[in-house]
Write a protein that holds these residues in place. Structure first.
Motif, PDB file in Angstrom:
ATOM      1  N   ASP A 174      62.205  21.844   2.265  1.00 46.74           N
ATOM      2  CA  ASP A 174      63.066  22.343   1.196  1.00 46.74           C
ATOM      3  C   ASP A 174      63.331  23.821   1.474  1.00 46.74           C
ATOM      4  OD1 ASP A 174      64.057  23.392  -1.222  1.00 46.74           O
ATOM      5  OD2 ASP A 174      62.839  22.053  -2.455  1.00 46.74           O
ATOM      6  N   VAL A 175      64.604  24.182   1.724  1.00 49.35           N
ATOM      7  CA  VAL A 175      64.924  25.562   2.113  1.00 49.35           C
ATOM      8  C   VAL A 175      65.413  26.404   0.937  1.00 49.35           C
ATOM      9  CG1 VAL A 175      65.424  24.861   4.477  1.00 49.35           C
ATOM     10  CG2 VAL A 175      67.305  25.052   2.837  1.00 49.35           C
ATOM     11  N   ARG A 176      65.215  25.920  -0.281  1.00 49.14           N
ATOM     12  CA  ARG A 176      65.589  26.709  -1.456  1.00 49.14           C
ATOM     13  C   ARG A 176      64.617  27.869  -1.661  1.00 49.14           C
ATOM     14  NH1 ARG A 176      65.398  22.811  -6.273  1.00 49.14           N
ATOM     15  NH2 ARG A 176      63.515  22.172  -5.140  1.00 49.14           N
ATOM     16  N   LYS A 177      64.943  28.737  -2.587  1.00 46.90           N
ATOM     17  CA  LYS A 177      64.078  29.866  -2.920  1.00 46.90           C
ATOM     18  C   LYS A 177      62.779  29.369  -3.549  1.00 46.90           C
ATOM     19  CE  LYS A 177      67.857  33.153  -3.666  1.00 46.90           C
ATOM     20  NZ  LYS A 177      67.502  34.009  -2.517  1.00 46.90           N
ATOM     21  N   PRO A 178      61.707  30.126  -3.427  1.00 51.93           N
ATOM     22  CA  PRO A 178      60.433  29.710  -4.022  1.00 51.93           C
ATOM     23  C   PRO A 178      60.525  29.405  -5.513  1.00 51.93           C
ATOM     24  CG  PRO A 178      60.060  31.522  -2.509  1.00 51.93           C
ATOM     25  CD  PRO A 178      61.555  31.352  -2.621  1.00 51.93           C
ATOM     26  N   SER A 179      61.329  30.179  -6.246  1.00 50.62           N
ATOM     27  CA  SER A 179      61.459  29.933  -7.687  1.00 50.62           C
ATOM     28  C   SER A 179      62.105  28.583  -7.965  1.00 50.62           C
ATOM     29  CB  SER A 179      62.277  31.047  -8.340  1.00 50.62           C
ATOM     30  OG  SER A 179      63.572  31.139  -7.750  1.00 50.62           O
ATOM     31  N   GLU A 180      63.085  28.191  -7.147  1.00 58.32           N
ATOM     32  CA  GLU A 180      63.712  26.877  -7.298  1.00 58.32           C
ATOM     33  C   GLU A 180      62.718  25.772  -6.973  1.00 58.32           C
ATOM     34  OE1 GLU A 180      68.074  26.854  -5.755  1.00 58.32           O
ATOM     35  OE2 GLU A 180      67.017  28.338  -4.546  1.00 58.32           O
ATOM     36  N   PHE A 181      61.973  25.996  -5.910  1.00 53.12           N
ATOM     37  CA  PHE A 181      60.988  25.008  -5.474  1.00 53.12           C
ATOM     38  C   PHE A 181      59.906  24.803  -6.530  1.00 53.12           C
ATOM     39  CE2 PHE A 181      57.149  23.709  -3.208  1.00 53.12           C
ATOM     40  CZ  PHE A 181      57.616  22.713  -2.376  1.00 53.12           C
ATOM     41  N   GLN A 182      59.440  25.893  -7.105  1.00 51.78           N
ATOM     42  CA  GLN A 182      58.380  25.798  -8.100  1.00 51.78           C
ATOM     43  C   GLN A 182      58.858  25.092  -9.363  1.00 51.78           C
ATOM     44  OE1 GLN A 182      56.112  29.448  -8.756  1.00 51.78           O
ATOM     45  NE2 GLN A 182      56.744  30.162  -6.736  1.00 51.78           N
ATOM     46  N   ALA A 183      60.118  25.287  -9.709  1.00 47.38           N
ATOM     47  CA  ALA A 183      60.638  24.655 -10.917  1.00 47.38           C
ATOM     48  C   ALA A 183      60.594  23.137 -10.802  1.00 47.38           C
ATOM     49  CB  ALA A 183      62.068  25.123 -11.191  1.00 47.38           C
ATOM     50  N   GLU A 184      60.969  22.616  -9.626  1.00 43.74           N
ATOM     51  CA  GLU A 184      60.907  21.177  -9.379  1.00 43.74           C
ATOM     52  C   GLU A 184      61.212  20.919  -7.915  1.00 43.74           C
ATOM     53  OE1 GLU A 184      62.246  17.115 -11.684  1.00 43.74           O
ATOM     54  OE2 GLU A 184      63.725  18.730 -11.492  1.00 43.74           O
ATOM     55  N   HIS A 185      60.431  20.022  -7.311  1.00 47.53           N
ATOM     56  CA  HIS A 185      60.652  19.707  -5.903  1.00 47.53           C
ATOM     57  C   HIS A 185      60.136  18.314  -5.574  1.00 47.53           C
ATOM     58  CE1 HIS A 185      56.545  21.464  -6.007  1.00 47.53           C
ATOM     59  NE2 HIS A 185      56.285  20.532  -5.099  1.00 47.53           N
ATOM     60  N   ILE A 186      60.581  17.785  -4.436  1.00 48.29           N
ATOM     61  CA  ILE A 186      60.054  16.517  -3.931  1.00 48.29           C
ATOM     62  C   ILE A 186      58.564  16.701  -3.669  1.00 48.29           C
ATOM     63  CG2 ILE A 186      60.122  14.892  -2.003  1.00 48.29           C
ATOM     64  CD1 ILE A 186      63.122  15.551  -1.753  1.00 48.29           C
ATOM     65  N   THR A 187      57.775  15.789  -4.164  1.00 45.61           N
ATOM     66  CA  THR A 187      56.319  15.952  -4.159  1.00 45.61           C
ATOM     67  C   THR A 187      55.760  16.251  -2.772  1.00 45.61           C
ATOM     68  OG1 THR A 187      56.140  14.462  -6.059  1.00 45.61           O
ATOM     69  CG2 THR A 187      54.142  14.844  -4.775  1.00 45.61           C
ATOM     70  N   THR A 188      56.273  15.600  -1.757  1.00 43.26           N
ATOM     71  CA  THR A 188      55.724  15.762  -0.405  1.00 43.26           C
ATOM     72  C   THR A 188      56.401  16.871   0.399  1.00 43.26           C
ATOM     73  OG1 THR A 188      57.250  14.071   0.425  1.00 43.26           O
ATOM     74  CG2 THR A 188      55.055  13.337  -0.290  1.00 43.26           C
ATOM     75  N   ALA A 189      57.353  17.570  -0.195  1.00 45.46           N
ATOM     76  CA  ALA A 189      58.123  18.574   0.545  1.00 45.46           C
ATOM     77  C   ALA A 189      57.331  19.852   0.756  1.00 45.46           C
ATOM     78  CB  ALA A 189      59.423  18.888  -0.181  1.00 45.46           C
ATOM     79  N   SER A 190      57.648  20.546   1.833  1.00 45.47           N
ATOM     80  CA  SER A 190      57.176  21.903   2.083  1.00 45.47           C
ATOM     81  C   SER A 190      58.337  22.857   1.831  1.00 45.47           C
ATOM     82  CB  SER A 190      56.674  22.056   3.521  1.00 45.47           C
ATOM     83  OG  SER A 190      55.563  21.222   3.759  1.00 45.47           O
ATOM     84  N   ASN A 191      58.006  24.062   1.466  1.00 46.58           N
ATOM     85  CA  ASN A 191      59.023  25.062   1.152  1.00 46.58           C
ATOM     86  C   ASN A 191      59.132  26.092   2.270  1.00 46.58           C
ATOM     87  OD1 ASN A 191      59.447  27.750  -1.228  1.00 46.58           O
ATOM     88  ND2 ASN A 191      61.010  26.406  -0.404  1.00 46.58           N
ATOM     89  N   ALA A 192      60.289  26.155   2.912  1.00 47.68           N
ATOM     90  CA  ALA A 192      60.577  27.165   3.930  1.00 47.68           C
ATOM     91  C   ALA A 192      61.905  27.816   3.555  1.00 47.68           C
ATOM     92  CB  ALA A 192      60.650  26.549   5.316  1.00 47.68           C
TER      93      ALA A 192
END
Length: 469
Positions: free
Chosen positions: A382-400
Protein backbone atom coordinates in the motif's frame (compact mmCIF):
# COMPACT_ATOMS: atom_id res chain seq x y z
CA UNK A 1 -11.95 48.74 -8.45
CA UNK A 2 -11.31 45.25 -9.74
CA UNK A 3 -10.04 42.41 -7.55
CA UNK A 4 -9.65 39.04 -9.25
CA UNK A 5 -8.34 35.79 -7.82
CA UNK A 6 -6.48 33.72 -10.42
CA UNK A 7 -6.52 30.23 -8.96
CA UNK A 8 -4.43 27.34 -10.32
CA UNK A 9 -5.87 24.07 -9.06
CA UNK A 10 -2.93 21.78 -9.80
CA UNK A 11 -0.77 23.85 -7.44
CA UNK A 12 -3.64 24.94 -5.17
CA UNK A 13 -2.23 28.45 -5.65
CA UNK A 14 -3.94 31.82 -5.78
CA UNK A 15 -2.45 34.83 -7.56
CA UNK A 16 -4.28 38.17 -7.60
CA UNK A 17 -4.97 40.97 -10.06
CA UNK A 18 -5.99 44.33 -8.58
CA UNK A 19 -6.82 47.33 -10.75
CA UNK A 20 -7.94 50.92 -10.25
CA UNK A 21 -7.95 53.91 -12.56
CA UNK A 22 -5.56 52.46 -15.13
CA UNK A 23 -3.06 51.00 -12.66
CA UNK A 24 -2.72 47.34 -11.72
CA UNK A 25 -1.00 45.19 -9.14
CA UNK A 26 -0.19 41.48 -9.35
CA UNK A 27 0.29 39.51 -6.13
CA UNK A 28 2.28 36.25 -6.10
CA UNK A 29 2.22 35.58 -9.89
CA UNK A 30 2.91 32.18 -11.40
CA UNK A 31 5.97 31.53 -13.56
CA UNK A 32 4.19 32.06 -16.89
CA UNK A 33 3.50 35.78 -17.04
CA UNK A 34 1.69 36.28 -20.34
CA UNK A 35 -1.83 35.95 -18.87
CA UNK A 36 -1.16 38.88 -16.53
CA UNK A 37 0.31 41.01 -19.30
CA UNK A 38 -2.61 40.19 -21.59
CA UNK A 39 -5.20 41.02 -18.95
CA UNK A 40 -3.66 44.38 -18.14
CA UNK A 41 -3.24 45.27 -21.82
CA UNK A 42 -6.82 44.29 -22.68
CA UNK A 43 -8.07 46.59 -19.94
CA UNK A 44 -5.76 49.46 -20.81
CA UNK A 45 -3.99 49.24 -17.47
CA UNK A 46 -0.30 49.49 -16.57
CA UNK A 47 1.12 47.05 -14.03
CA UNK A 48 2.66 49.25 -11.36
CA UNK A 49 3.69 46.74 -8.68
CA UNK A 50 4.38 43.03 -8.31
CA UNK A 51 3.79 42.23 -4.65
CA UNK A 52 5.45 39.17 -3.15
CA UNK A 53 4.15 37.92 0.18
CA UNK A 54 7.36 35.92 0.85
CA UNK A 55 9.93 33.71 -0.83
CA UNK A 56 7.70 30.85 -1.93
CA UNK A 57 8.83 27.27 -1.40
CA UNK A 58 6.28 25.29 -3.40
CA UNK A 59 6.46 27.16 -6.70
CA UNK A 60 8.66 29.58 -8.62
CA UNK A 61 7.03 32.99 -8.80
CA UNK A 62 6.92 34.99 -12.03
CA UNK A 63 7.86 38.22 -10.30
CA UNK A 64 11.28 38.68 -11.93
CA UNK A 65 10.08 38.09 -15.51
CA UNK A 66 6.90 40.09 -14.95
CA UNK A 67 8.79 43.12 -13.66
CA UNK A 68 11.14 43.02 -16.64
CA UNK A 69 8.31 42.69 -19.14
CA UNK A 70 6.00 45.31 -17.64
CA UNK A 71 8.33 47.80 -15.99
CA UNK A 72 6.61 47.14 -12.66
CA UNK A 73 8.43 47.38 -9.35
CA UNK A 74 8.88 44.24 -7.25
CA UNK A 75 7.80 44.79 -3.63
CA UNK A 76 8.76 42.69 -0.61
CA UNK A 77 8.17 43.33 3.06
CA UNK A 78 10.80 43.72 5.80
CA UNK A 79 13.57 41.12 6.19
CA UNK A 80 13.58 40.16 2.51
CA UNK A 81 16.99 40.37 0.85
CA UNK A 82 16.67 39.30 -2.79
CA UNK A 83 19.68 39.55 -5.07
CA UNK A 84 17.81 41.38 -7.86
CA UNK A 85 16.41 44.89 -7.97
CA UNK A 86 13.37 45.31 -5.73
CA UNK A 87 11.85 47.61 -3.15
CA UNK A 88 11.77 46.53 0.50
CA UNK A 89 8.73 48.18 2.05
CA UNK A 90 8.49 49.09 5.72
CA UNK A 91 5.86 47.74 8.07
CA UNK A 92 2.84 50.02 7.86
CA UNK A 93 3.96 51.68 4.61
CA UNK A 94 1.18 52.51 2.14
CA UNK A 95 1.31 52.04 -1.63
CA UNK A 96 -1.01 53.90 -4.01
CA UNK A 97 -2.61 52.08 -6.92
CA UNK A 98 -5.05 54.28 -8.82
CA UNK A 99 -7.65 55.33 -6.25
CA UNK A 100 -6.77 52.46 -3.91
CA UNK A 101 -4.33 52.10 -1.04
CA UNK A 102 -2.41 48.95 -0.13
CA UNK A 103 -0.96 48.86 3.37
CA UNK A 104 2.05 46.68 4.09
CA UNK A 105 1.67 44.52 7.20
CA UNK A 106 4.78 42.61 8.22
CA UNK A 107 3.57 39.26 9.57
CA UNK A 108 6.59 37.02 10.28
CA UNK A 109 6.13 33.42 11.33
CA UNK A 110 5.68 31.26 8.25
CA UNK A 111 8.96 32.87 7.22
CA UNK A 112 10.60 35.93 8.70
CA UNK A 113 9.97 38.06 5.59
CA UNK A 114 6.30 37.01 5.34
CA UNK A 115 4.10 40.01 4.65
CA UNK A 116 0.39 40.50 4.13
CA UNK A 117 -1.15 43.32 2.11
CA UNK A 118 -4.26 45.17 3.30
CA UNK A 119 -6.32 46.66 0.46
CA UNK A 120 -8.31 49.80 1.22
CA UNK A 121 -11.05 50.81 -1.20
CA UNK A 122 -11.61 54.22 -2.78
CA UNK A 123 -13.16 55.59 0.41
CA UNK A 124 -10.27 54.33 2.56
CA UNK A 125 -12.18 51.44 4.15
CA UNK A 126 -10.36 48.16 4.79
CA UNK A 127 -11.64 45.82 2.10
CA UNK A 128 -9.43 42.73 1.66
CA UNK A 129 -6.33 41.14 3.11
CA UNK A 130 -3.92 39.19 0.90
CA UNK A 131 -2.35 36.86 3.42
CA UNK A 132 0.13 34.79 1.44
CA UNK A 133 1.04 31.77 3.55
CA UNK A 134 0.45 33.53 6.88
CA UNK A 135 -3.27 32.78 7.10
CA UNK A 136 -5.14 30.20 5.06
CA UNK A 137 -8.81 29.35 5.05
CA UNK A 138 -9.08 26.95 7.97
CA UNK A 139 -5.38 26.91 8.76
CA UNK A 140 -2.15 28.90 9.02
CA UNK A 141 1.19 28.52 7.31
CA UNK A 142 3.71 25.93 8.41
CA UNK A 143 6.46 27.42 10.57
CA UNK A 144 9.15 25.06 9.28
CA UNK A 145 9.72 26.19 5.70
CA UNK A 146 11.97 29.21 6.18
CA UNK A 147 15.20 28.64 4.27
CA UNK A 148 18.41 28.78 6.29
CA UNK A 149 16.65 30.19 9.33
CA UNK A 150 18.45 30.24 12.68
CA UNK A 151 15.08 29.95 14.38
CA UNK A 152 13.41 26.71 15.38
CA UNK A 153 9.95 25.92 14.11
CA UNK A 154 8.66 26.58 17.63
CA UNK A 155 10.23 30.03 17.63
CA UNK A 156 8.78 30.76 14.19
CA UNK A 157 5.38 29.56 15.41
CA UNK A 158 5.67 32.03 18.28
CA UNK A 159 6.27 34.85 15.80
CA UNK A 160 3.27 33.66 13.79
CA UNK A 161 1.07 33.75 16.88
CA UNK A 162 2.10 37.36 17.54
CA UNK A 163 1.59 38.36 13.89
CA UNK A 164 -1.92 36.93 13.75
CA UNK A 165 -3.00 38.55 16.99
CA UNK A 166 -1.41 41.97 16.57
CA UNK A 167 -1.76 42.54 12.83
CA UNK A 168 -4.63 40.43 11.48
CA UNK A 169 -7.19 39.55 14.16
CA UNK A 170 -7.78 43.21 15.17
CA UNK A 171 -9.08 43.95 11.65
CA UNK A 172 -12.82 44.19 11.00
CA UNK A 173 -14.82 41.00 10.56
CA UNK A 174 -16.04 41.96 7.08
CA UNK A 175 -12.52 42.14 5.62
CA UNK A 176 -12.08 39.48 2.94
CA UNK A 177 -9.22 37.01 3.35
CA UNK A 178 -7.43 36.01 0.16
CA UNK A 179 -4.66 33.44 0.82
CA UNK A 180 -1.92 32.18 -1.48
CA UNK A 181 -3.04 28.54 -1.22
CA UNK A 182 -5.99 26.22 -0.68
CA UNK A 183 -6.55 22.54 0.00
CA UNK A 184 -3.90 20.34 -1.57
CA UNK A 185 -0.93 22.58 -0.87
CA UNK A 186 1.87 21.29 1.34
CA UNK A 187 2.32 24.75 2.88
CA UNK A 188 -0.30 23.99 5.56
CA UNK A 189 -1.78 20.97 7.30
CA UNK A 190 -5.56 21.25 7.06
CA UNK A 191 -6.60 23.90 4.57
CA UNK A 192 -10.19 24.31 3.46
CA UNK A 193 -11.28 23.69 -0.12
CA UNK A 194 -12.65 27.26 -0.08
CA UNK A 195 -10.27 29.83 -1.56
CA UNK A 196 -11.45 32.95 0.28
CA UNK A 197 -13.59 33.93 3.26
CA UNK A 198 -14.36 36.78 5.61
CA UNK A 199 -12.03 37.36 8.50
CA UNK A 200 -14.97 37.21 10.89
CA UNK A 201 -15.87 33.69 9.79
CA UNK A 202 -12.25 32.62 10.12
CA UNK A 203 -12.17 33.96 13.67
CA UNK A 204 -15.12 31.69 14.39
CA UNK A 205 -13.95 28.55 12.61
CA UNK A 206 -10.15 28.55 12.19
CA UNK A 207 -8.56 26.63 15.07
CA UNK A 208 -5.49 28.88 15.02
CA UNK A 209 -7.55 32.04 15.61
CA UNK A 210 -9.29 30.95 18.81
CA UNK A 211 -9.61 34.03 20.98
CA UNK A 212 -8.75 32.09 24.14
CA UNK A 213 -5.71 30.31 22.70
CA UNK A 214 -2.43 30.86 24.52
CA UNK A 215 0.86 31.15 22.69
CA UNK A 216 1.95 27.81 24.12
CA UNK A 217 -1.23 26.12 22.89
CA UNK A 218 -0.80 27.71 19.47
CA UNK A 219 2.79 26.51 19.13
CA UNK A 220 1.81 22.99 20.15
CA UNK A 221 -1.14 22.75 17.75
CA UNK A 222 0.56 24.38 14.77
CA UNK A 223 3.70 22.24 15.00
CA UNK A 224 1.98 18.96 15.84
CA UNK A 225 1.96 16.34 13.10
CA UNK A 226 4.14 18.20 10.60
CA UNK A 227 5.63 15.85 8.04
CA UNK A 228 8.95 16.63 6.34
CA UNK A 229 8.47 19.09 3.48
CA UNK A 230 9.30 18.01 -0.08
CA UNK A 231 12.99 18.23 -0.87
CA UNK A 232 12.48 20.78 -3.65
CA UNK A 233 11.01 23.41 -1.31
CA UNK A 234 14.31 25.03 -0.22
CA UNK A 235 15.54 24.92 -3.82
CA UNK A 236 12.50 26.89 -4.98
CA UNK A 237 13.06 29.40 -2.18
CA UNK A 238 16.54 30.07 -3.52
CA UNK A 239 15.27 30.52 -7.07
CA UNK A 240 12.68 33.01 -5.83
CA UNK A 241 15.34 34.81 -3.83
CA UNK A 242 18.17 34.81 -6.37
CA UNK A 243 16.34 34.84 -9.71
CA UNK A 244 16.10 32.34 -12.56
CA UNK A 245 16.16 31.86 -16.33
CA UNK A 246 13.36 33.43 -18.32
CA UNK A 247 10.39 31.15 -18.90
CA UNK A 248 10.76 31.78 -22.64
CA UNK A 249 14.30 30.35 -22.53
CA UNK A 250 13.09 27.33 -20.57
CA UNK A 251 10.34 26.68 -23.11
CA UNK A 252 12.67 27.09 -26.07
CA UNK A 253 15.09 24.55 -24.63
CA UNK A 254 12.40 22.12 -23.49
CA UNK A 255 10.34 22.11 -26.66
CA UNK A 256 12.94 20.42 -28.82
CA UNK A 257 11.09 17.77 -30.83
CA UNK A 258 13.27 14.64 -31.02
CA UNK A 259 12.77 11.73 -33.37
CA UNK A 260 12.97 8.32 -31.62
CA UNK A 261 16.61 7.77 -32.60
CA UNK A 262 17.68 11.21 -31.38
CA UNK A 263 15.58 10.79 -28.23
CA UNK A 264 17.27 7.48 -27.43
CA UNK A 265 20.72 8.96 -28.08
CA UNK A 266 19.99 11.93 -25.83
CA UNK A 267 18.80 9.63 -23.04
CA UNK A 268 21.93 7.49 -23.27
CA UNK A 269 24.44 10.31 -23.61
CA UNK A 270 23.09 12.83 -21.08
CA UNK A 271 21.76 10.63 -18.30
CA UNK A 272 18.47 12.49 -18.56
CA UNK A 273 15.44 11.13 -16.75
CA UNK A 274 12.71 9.96 -19.13
CA UNK A 275 9.46 11.30 -17.66
CA UNK A 276 6.26 9.88 -19.13
CA UNK A 277 3.25 12.06 -18.32
CA UNK A 278 0.52 10.02 -19.98
CA UNK A 279 -2.47 8.51 -18.18
CA UNK A 280 -1.39 5.68 -15.84
CA UNK A 281 -3.35 2.99 -17.67
CA UNK A 282 -2.05 4.14 -21.04
CA UNK A 283 1.48 4.02 -19.65
CA UNK A 284 0.93 0.47 -18.35
CA UNK A 285 0.22 -0.82 -21.86
CA UNK A 286 3.61 0.23 -23.16
CA UNK A 287 6.45 2.59 -22.22
CA UNK A 288 10.14 3.26 -22.76
CA UNK A 289 12.17 1.04 -20.39
CA UNK A 290 13.33 2.84 -17.22
CA UNK A 291 10.96 5.78 -17.74
CA UNK A 292 8.98 7.14 -14.79
CA UNK A 293 5.26 7.78 -15.04
CA UNK A 294 3.82 10.86 -13.34
CA UNK A 295 0.53 11.60 -15.06
CA UNK A 296 -0.13 15.22 -16.02
CA UNK A 297 -3.79 14.89 -15.02
CA UNK A 298 -3.05 14.13 -11.36
CA UNK A 299 -1.01 15.87 -8.68
CA UNK A 300 1.75 16.34 -11.21
CA UNK A 301 3.98 19.16 -9.95
CA UNK A 302 4.04 18.17 -6.26
CA UNK A 303 4.91 14.57 -7.13
CA UNK A 304 7.65 15.68 -9.52
CA UNK A 305 9.09 17.79 -6.71
CA UNK A 306 8.82 14.96 -4.21
CA UNK A 307 10.29 12.20 -6.34
CA UNK A 308 12.93 14.03 -8.40
CA UNK A 309 15.20 15.50 -5.72
CA UNK A 310 17.48 17.49 -8.03
CA UNK A 311 15.75 20.40 -9.78
CA UNK A 312 18.73 20.57 -12.15
CA UNK A 313 18.08 17.02 -13.35
CA UNK A 314 17.88 16.92 -17.14
CA UNK A 315 14.52 15.59 -18.29
CA UNK A 316 13.26 14.06 -21.54
CA UNK A 317 9.49 13.96 -21.97
CA UNK A 318 6.98 11.50 -23.32
CA UNK A 319 3.59 13.22 -23.42
CA UNK A 320 0.21 13.04 -25.06
CA UNK A 321 0.59 14.80 -28.40
CA UNK A 322 -0.19 18.49 -28.15
CA UNK A 323 0.52 18.76 -24.42
CA UNK A 324 4.29 19.21 -24.61
CA UNK A 325 4.28 22.95 -23.82
CA UNK A 326 1.86 22.44 -20.94
CA UNK A 327 4.16 19.85 -19.37
CA UNK A 328 7.32 21.96 -19.76
CA UNK A 329 5.48 24.94 -18.27
CA UNK A 330 4.18 22.98 -15.31
CA UNK A 331 7.64 21.61 -14.62
CA UNK A 332 9.04 25.14 -14.70
CA UNK A 333 6.42 26.29 -12.20
CA UNK A 334 8.19 24.24 -9.56
CA UNK A 335 11.72 24.99 -10.70
CA UNK A 336 12.44 22.07 -13.04
CA UNK A 337 13.94 24.13 -15.85
CA UNK A 338 16.16 21.50 -17.46
CA UNK A 339 13.83 19.73 -19.86
CA UNK A 340 15.96 19.10 -22.96
CA UNK A 341 13.35 17.80 -25.40
CA UNK A 342 10.36 15.57 -26.00
CA UNK A 343 9.58 12.49 -28.09
CA UNK A 344 8.19 13.71 -31.40
CA UNK A 345 5.04 11.82 -32.29
CA UNK A 346 4.70 10.47 -28.76
CA UNK A 347 5.04 6.85 -27.74
CA UNK A 348 3.38 5.72 -30.98
CA UNK A 349 6.45 6.95 -32.85
CA UNK A 350 8.68 4.93 -30.54
CA UNK A 351 6.65 1.79 -31.26
CA UNK A 352 6.66 2.41 -35.00
CA UNK A 353 10.44 2.78 -34.90
CA UNK A 354 10.66 -0.73 -33.45
CA UNK A 355 12.30 0.43 -30.25
CA UNK A 356 12.38 -1.64 -27.07
CA UNK A 357 9.41 -1.21 -24.78
CA UNK A 358 8.18 -2.44 -21.42
CA UNK A 359 4.77 -2.93 -19.78
CA UNK A 360 3.22 -3.12 -16.31
CA UNK A 361 0.52 -5.65 -15.52
CA UNK A 362 -2.48 -3.65 -14.34
CA UNK A 363 -5.53 -5.52 -13.12
CA UNK A 364 -9.06 -4.61 -12.12
CA UNK A 365 -10.13 -4.63 -8.46
CA UNK A 366 -12.27 -7.68 -9.23
CA UNK A 367 -9.30 -9.58 -10.64
CA UNK A 368 -7.27 -8.66 -7.56
CA UNK A 369 -10.08 -9.92 -5.32
CA UNK A 370 -10.10 -13.24 -7.16
CA UNK A 371 -6.34 -13.67 -6.83
CA UNK A 372 -6.46 -12.67 -3.16
CA UNK A 373 -9.21 -15.19 -2.51
CA UNK A 374 -7.02 -17.92 -3.99
CA UNK A 375 -3.93 -16.84 -2.03
CA UNK A 376 -4.31 -14.55 0.98
CA UNK A 377 -0.53 -14.43 1.36
CA UNK A 378 -0.13 -12.27 -1.76
CA UNK A 379 2.48 -9.57 -1.08
CA UNK A 380 0.33 -6.41 -1.04
CA UNK A 381 2.10 -3.04 -0.85
CA UNK A 382 0.00 0.00 0.00
CA UNK A 383 1.76 3.18 -1.20
CA UNK A 384 -0.62 5.65 0.46
CA UNK A 385 0.45 7.99 3.24
CA UNK A 386 0.79 6.52 6.73
CA UNK A 387 -2.28 8.43 7.92
CA UNK A 388 -4.39 6.89 5.14
CA UNK A 389 -3.01 3.46 5.91
CA UNK A 390 -3.70 3.76 9.62
CA UNK A 391 -7.28 4.86 9.02
CA UNK A 392 -8.02 1.64 7.13
CA UNK A 393 -6.03 -0.86 5.11
CA UNK A 394 -5.98 -4.41 3.75
CA UNK A 395 -5.15 -6.56 6.75
CA UNK A 396 -2.14 -8.27 5.17
CA UNK A 397 -0.76 -5.18 3.42
CA UNK A 398 2.52 -3.45 4.17
CA UNK A 399 2.83 0.31 3.96
CA UNK A 400 5.54 1.81 1.73
CA UNK A 401 4.46 5.44 1.16
CA UNK A 402 5.24 6.71 -2.32
CA UNK A 403 6.89 9.80 -0.83
CA UNK A 404 9.64 7.63 0.64
CA UNK A 405 9.62 4.65 -1.72
CA UNK A 406 13.23 5.14 -2.74
CA UNK A 407 14.28 4.79 0.90
CA UNK A 408 12.77 1.31 1.15
CA UNK A 409 13.82 -0.35 -2.09
CA UNK A 410 16.24 -2.69 -0.36
CA UNK A 411 13.45 -4.00 1.87
CA UNK A 412 11.03 -4.87 -0.93
CA UNK A 413 10.91 -8.45 -2.28
CA UNK A 414 12.32 -8.80 -5.79
CA UNK A 415 11.57 -12.49 -6.28
CA UNK A 416 7.87 -12.33 -5.43
CA UNK A 417 5.12 -10.62 -7.38
CA UNK A 418 4.07 -7.47 -5.53
CA UNK A 419 0.57 -6.05 -5.80
CA UNK A 420 0.64 -2.27 -5.53
CA UNK A 421 -2.30 -0.04 -4.72
CA UNK A 422 -2.99 3.49 -3.54
CA UNK A 423 -6.34 5.23 -3.10
CA UNK A 424 -7.36 5.48 -6.75
CA UNK A 425 -4.59 4.15 -9.01
CA UNK A 426 -2.52 7.29 -9.73
CA UNK A 427 0.19 6.90 -7.10
CA UNK A 428 0.50 3.13 -7.45
CA UNK A 429 1.39 3.43 -11.14
CA UNK A 430 4.08 5.98 -10.26
CA UNK A 431 5.40 3.46 -7.74
CA UNK A 432 5.23 0.65 -10.28
CA UNK A 433 7.24 2.66 -12.80
CA UNK A 434 9.90 3.48 -10.20
CA UNK A 435 10.16 -0.15 -9.16
CA UNK A 436 10.38 -1.34 -12.77
CA UNK A 437 13.17 1.16 -13.39
CA UNK A 438 14.99 -0.17 -10.32
CA UNK A 439 14.86 -3.76 -11.53
CA UNK A 440 11.69 -5.00 -9.84
CA UNK A 441 10.12 -6.93 -12.70
CA UNK A 442 7.31 -8.63 -10.77
CA UNK A 443 4.95 -5.79 -9.98
CA UNK A 444 1.20 -5.64 -10.54
CA UNK A 445 -0.83 -2.45 -10.29
CA UNK A 446 -4.34 -2.61 -8.86
CA UNK A 447 -6.58 -0.22 -10.81
CA UNK A 448 -8.88 2.13 -8.88
CA UNK A 449 -6.86 1.42 -5.76
CA UNK A 450 -8.22 0.92 -2.27
CA UNK A 451 -11.53 2.56 -3.20
CA UNK A 452 -12.24 -0.10 -5.81
CA UNK A 453 -11.48 -3.15 -3.66
CA UNK A 454 -14.52 -4.77 -2.05
CA UNK A 455 -14.42 -4.87 1.74
CA UNK A 456 -16.41 -8.11 1.71
CA UNK A 457 -13.83 -9.85 -0.50
CA UNK A 458 -10.61 -8.56 1.04
CA UNK A 459 -10.44 -8.15 4.86
CA UNK A 460 -9.58 -4.72 6.21
CA UNK A 461 -8.12 -3.40 9.44
CA UNK A 462 -8.54 0.10 10.84
CA UNK A 463 -6.79 2.30 13.40
CA UNK A 464 -3.83 0.08 14.14
CA UNK A 465 -0.12 0.75 13.88
CA UNK A 466 1.04 0.09 10.31
CA UNK A 467 3.46 -2.58 9.30
CA UNK A 468 5.99 -0.30 7.64
CA UNK A 469 8.55 -1.66 5.25
Amino acid sequence: MLVEQIYTGCLAQGAYYIESNGEAVIIDPLREIQPYLTKAESRGAKIKYVLETHFHADFVSGHVDLAKASGAQIIFGPNANPTYESYIAQDGEELKVGNLTIKVLHTPGHTMESTTYLLKNESGKDYALFTGDTLFIGDVGRPDLAAKSDLTREQLAGHLYDSLRTKIMPLADDVLVYPAHGAGSACGKNMSKETFDTLGHQKETNYALRATMTKEEFIEEVTHGLTPPPSYFPLNVMLNKQGYDSISEVLEKGLQALEPEAFETAANETGALVLDTRHPETFAQGFIPNSINIGINGGFAPWVGTLIPDIKQQILLVTEEGREEEVVTRLARVGYDHTIGYLKGGFKAWQQAGKEMDTVESISPQEFEQRYKQNQKLPVVDVRKPSEFQAEHITTASNAPLDYLNDHLAELPKKETMYLHCAGGYRSMIAASILKARGFDKVVNVQQGFKGISETSVPRTAFVCPSTL
